[in-house]
Design an enzyme around this catalytic site. Sequence first.
Site, PDB file in Angstrom:
ATOM      1  N   CYS A  42      -2.511   9.362   2.150  1.00 11.76           N
ATOM      2  CA  CYS A  42      -2.071   8.783   0.884  1.00 11.76           C
ATOM      3  C   CYS A  42      -3.060   9.151  -0.206  1.00 11.76           C
ATOM      4  CB  CYS A  42      -1.932   7.273   1.010  1.00 11.76           C
ATOM      5  SG  CYS A  42      -3.374   6.501   1.719  1.00 11.76           S
ATOM      6  N   GLU A 102       0.884  -1.183   0.000  1.00 10.09           N
ATOM      7  CA  GLU A 102       0.000   0.000   0.000  1.00 10.09           C
ATOM      8  C   GLU A 102       0.908   1.215   0.000  1.00 10.09           C
ATOM      9  OE1 GLU A 102      -3.202   0.104  -0.227  1.00 10.09           O
ATOM     10  OE2 GLU A 102      -3.888  -1.882   0.365  1.00 10.09           O
TER      11      GLU A 102
END
Length: 511
Positions: free
Chosen positions: A299, A265
């Site tokens: 993010c 991720e």
Amino acid sequence: FLIQDPKYSFLKELGLQDKNVGVFNGKWEASGPVIQSFSPANGKVIAEVQTASVGDYEKSVAAAQEAWHLWGEMPAPARGEVVRQIGDALREKLQPLGQLVSLEMGKILPEAIGEVVEYIHVCDLALGLSRTLPGTIFPSERPGHVLIEKWNPLGLIGIITAFNFPVAVFGWNSAIAMVCGDVSVWKPSDTTPLVAVAVTKIVESVLQKNNIPGAIASLCVGGKDIGETLVKDDRMKLVSFTGSTAVGQQVGVEVQRRFGRHLLELGGNNAIVVNADANLDLLLNAALFACAGTAGQRCTTTRRLLIHKKVYSEVVSRLKKAFAGVVSKIGDPLLAETLIGPLHTPAAVEAYKKTVAEIVKQGGTIEFGGKVIEREGYFVEPTIVTGLPHDSPLVKTECFAPIVYCIEIPDLDTGIKYNNEVEQGLSSSVFTENLGDVFKWIGPHGSDCGIVNVNIPTNGAEVGGAFGGEKATGGGRECGSDSWKNYMRRSTVTINYSGTIKLAQNIKFGD
Ligand code: NAD
């Protein structure tokens, strides 16, 4: 230490002290270097944590492996019941844990609490999953045979997490992995060690109540050395890594070298495409949170606004007004009136300064912000940039700070092209009222990201869907949908109850 200040009494409610042990493997014991945890809002030390040595890591892995024999054999619904109780324990500590996240990471309190709520939601999801984990029976082509797909736990997994979601990312992995029957060793970011200790204490309390070895959820606070040791360790059947693309790429290669499994991720460079027909009130509302919220440290933060030429000027000028409206609300993330907190570290402030200087050098215009705020702590102004080409290396790079690039587009096709031209592929959104354009956006020639939104910001995902992104974001998916498959191994089982041997495809071998 701030922990001695009565203003931060929530730290004691979480069982934290001046000096904390950063390793848990059923016992709290650490022998590595002592590190300090800082509050990004004022640069002061909150408390100290003794980190893991490689020896401590070895002990934790051995204890976790031992504990797996019990945990892996427990019925999944019984494991789900333990995860349910963890959700309840988190509900009890929601406020103090949220306050700690805010103090140590720097995000505002409502977002910090939201992050704990996300972990609670994943516990709910995992509880349901514990009673519905599938296993399929397929029809066999051979009479008296049955084909079964059987899912088993992987065993020991490693969870490496980033600083910006110090609770939720662990929760996404841990709750699902627990009901799947895995045991874990968690290496959190070494700049959010107190959150990791506090979360582990909450999990420990539930495990203790249920007479389950604490080592099933081991913790090793440490830096790069512990991370690297974990990544190379072939006892780690899966390494779930959340962090930057640069580190994630090394992690992916190392894990692949030993044929382990990885779930990556990594970084994002997320865009909102603003169509000519976009509802601009909706867009501006969403964009303010998406670009400036969390001080640009999600993010999924929006880093690029790809705006149709018909509405470009209006969007940029209204966005500047919206940013101006929040500048007075930058401050201590624990205060109710604050909307934007600090950057996490002095290094992040340096990266912001360097990027702003480079933008100016390359001919970009700082339409708003661009400065470090003169006060204690690591505060910067949310920043709007125009005038850089869509494919400038700056625009194509993730700077983990509140900087958004506004880029004009002639049409949706160009917006999609620019959206897709960066190496990352995490989140994206289009603002439009046109149904045909929605389907183009979500279709085969639309956004190439893992998260493809319509009329909402790029950030703020729910746990029911699979979370993650394509390309340099790593390709991993966590949390909802069928992400549980990452944490289990699949066996295809053919059982013959016919009493004779029949080969597939009716192959005759011998008589
Ligand atoms: P980082 O890559 O610096 O660190 C992440 C973790 O990796 C930390 O625990 C760190 O100690 C560890 N680490 C560092 N070097 C290592 C090595 N060589 N081997 C193993 N582990 C190592 O990232 P960060 O600054 O903490 O977090 C910000 C980044 O994370 C941003 O790029 C952001 O986009 C990304 N992120 C992605 C997601 C997602 O779900 N896609 C979520 C949160 C953050």
